[in-house]
Design a protein around this motif. Structure first.
Motif, PDB file in Angstrom:
ATOM      1  N   LEU A  50       0.815  -1.221   0.000  1.00 11.42           N
ATOM      2  CA  LEU A  50       0.000   0.000   0.000  1.00 11.42           C
ATOM      3  C   LEU A  50       0.848   1.270   0.000  1.00 11.42           C
ATOM      4  CD1 LEU A  50      -2.647  -1.199   2.620  1.00 11.42           C
ATOM      5  CD2 LEU A  50      -2.980  -0.995   0.145  1.00 11.42           C
ATOM      6  N   HIS A  51       2.185   1.102   0.108  1.00 13.24           N
ATOM      7  CA  HIS A  51       3.116   2.236   0.102  1.00 13.24           C
ATOM      8  C   HIS A  51       2.841   3.188   1.264  1.00 13.24           C
ATOM      9  CE1 HIS A  51       4.428   0.847  -3.825  1.00 13.24           C
ATOM     10  NE2 HIS A  51       3.185   0.903  -4.253  1.00 13.24           N
ATOM     11  N   VAL A  52       2.635   2.608   2.451  1.00 14.38           N
ATOM     12  CA  VAL A  52       2.472   3.390   3.681  1.00 14.38           C
ATOM     13  C   VAL A  52       3.346   2.759   4.755  1.00 14.38           C
ATOM     14  CG1 VAL A  52       0.117   4.109   3.103  1.00 14.38           C
ATOM     15  CG2 VAL A  52       0.480   2.024   4.440  1.00 14.38           C
ATOM     16  N   SER A  53       3.438   3.395   5.894  1.00 12.77           N
ATOM     17  CA  SER A  53       4.247   2.840   6.975  1.00 12.77           C
ATOM     18  C   SER A  53       3.485   1.729   7.695  1.00 12.77           C
ATOM     19  CB  SER A  53       4.608   3.935   7.977  1.00 12.77           C
ATOM     20  OG  SER A  53       3.443   4.401   8.650  1.00 12.77           O
ATOM     21  N   GLN A  54       4.241   0.870   8.380  1.00 13.87           N
ATOM     22  CA  GLN A  54       3.600  -0.209   9.124  1.00 13.87           C
ATOM     23  C   GLN A  54       2.760   0.340  10.264  1.00 13.87           C
ATOM     24  OE1 GLN A  54       6.152  -3.535   9.934  1.00 13.87           O
ATOM     25  NE2 GLN A  54       4.869  -4.299  11.602  1.00 13.87           N
ATOM     26  N   SER A  55       3.210   1.427  10.867  1.00 14.83           N
ATOM     27  CA  SER A  55       2.421   2.039  11.946  1.00 14.83           C
ATOM     28  C   SER A  55       1.095   2.576  11.423  1.00 14.83           C
ATOM     29  CB  SER A  55       3.220   3.157  12.623  1.00 14.83           C
ATOM     30  OG  SER A  55       3.528   4.193  11.687  1.00 14.83           O
TER      31      SER A  55
END
Length: 313
Positions: free
Chosen positions: A28-33
């Motif tokens: 999704l091209h986002v951070s794991q947090s």
């Protein structure tokens, strides 16, 4: 009823499908947090725990699996509807099939599928046992006697079983039976089923899920029983018994999709056949029956089944 935060749903679908927060974040091209935050937000809205977490390992709870079944299907329908409206065709399709059918019949024909329909991007999932059909497992299935609400199917093959062995083993059988005065020709056109009981029978429990049941039923078709002196070698799967027959270890029960009449190494013994009652079908969600990829794959499979003799025209 109020909808959940819509931006959380693709995140939930990715985590559930990949079984990983980190892999979902990469996709999704986002951070794991950020992924963790979206999942907590969705769980808070639903009032349900969707994942069991144990270190880096996660798995769906029963409630999460049920929710994923519906959400994954709904998001897939939205994606496909959008592509169709934009004039795009989704050529990706996941086919789940039994391992013996996939290895023996489908995979040898996949080069022809790619040649005829290069636009089709087929992901093949081999199964030892078919779970409940759902979008989580595949877009379509090759299933035995499928009867599940919301699914349609097309018959590919009604299973019939017959004995096979290696050519070397068959020649030894013929020599033995001639010496015993049981046959007069070097290779008889018809063989008495009872003659096989003096040889090693290769049994696969995967067929009827019970030891010796395949040979018991085959012999019963000729009003015979397994003799106490008959040696039976057991295997968990038809593929293993088939390979053992190829390596001169005995006689196995095969079927039309596993046995290649052009195979010089294996011989189909001139005996009766056993109708197992199992029917192999191409199954798919009725609501997805008009999707181009499913329609294309269905027609190709039917054509191949007819051409290979599995199905009548």
């Amino acid at each position: 009823m109020e909808l959940p935060p819509l931006k959380t749903l693709p995140v939930f679908e990715a985590v559930a499908r990949l079984r990983s927060f980190s892999l979902a974040a990469q996709e999704l091209h986002v951070s794991q947090s950020a992924v963790s935050h979206q999942i907590r937000q969705l769980e808070g809205f639903l009032g349900e725990t969707l994942f069991h977490r144990a270190g880096r390992q996660i798995r769906l709870t029963d409630e999460g699996a049920q929710y994923y079944e519906q959400i994954g299907s709904a998001l897939g329908q939205i994606r496909r509807a959008t592509q169709q409206l934009q004039g795009q065709q989704d050529s990706q399709i996941r086919l789940a099939a039994y391992s013996s059918f996939a290895v023996s019949w489908l995979i040898p024909r996949m080069e022809e599928l790619q040649r005829q329909h290069p636009q089709l991007d087929l992901d093949l999932e081999m199964l030892s046992d078919l779970p409940r059909m759902s979008d989580r497992v595949g877009d379509c299935f090759i299933a035995i006697n499928p009867k599940q609400r919301g699914y349609s199917s097309e018959l590919l093959y009604s299973e019939k079983m017959f004995p096979v062995c290696s050519r070397r083993y068959w020649q030894q059988i013929c020599r033995d039976l001639q010496e015993q005065g049981l046959i007069t020709e070097p290779e008889p056109e018809q063989l008495q089923p009872g003659h096989l009981k003096q040889y090693t029978l290769l049994s696969a429990t995967s067929i009827f899920e019970k030891k010796n049941e395949d040979w018991r039923r085959w012999l019963a078709r000729a009003s015979l029983t397994i003799s106490p002196a008959t040696r039976i070698q057991h295997f968990s799967h038809m593929l293993l018994a088939h390979e053992a027959a190829r390596h001169h270890q005995g006689i196995a029960l095969s079927n039309d999709y596993m046995f290649d009449s052009g195979d010089a190494e294996l011989v189909r013994l001139p005996c009766h056949i056993l109708d197992t009652g199992d029917e192999f079908h191409f199954a798919y969600k009725t609501s997805r029956r008009h999707e181009p990829a499913i329609r294309l794959l269905k027609q190709w499979l039917i054509t191949q089944a007819v051409q290979s003799g599995l199905r009548s025209p």
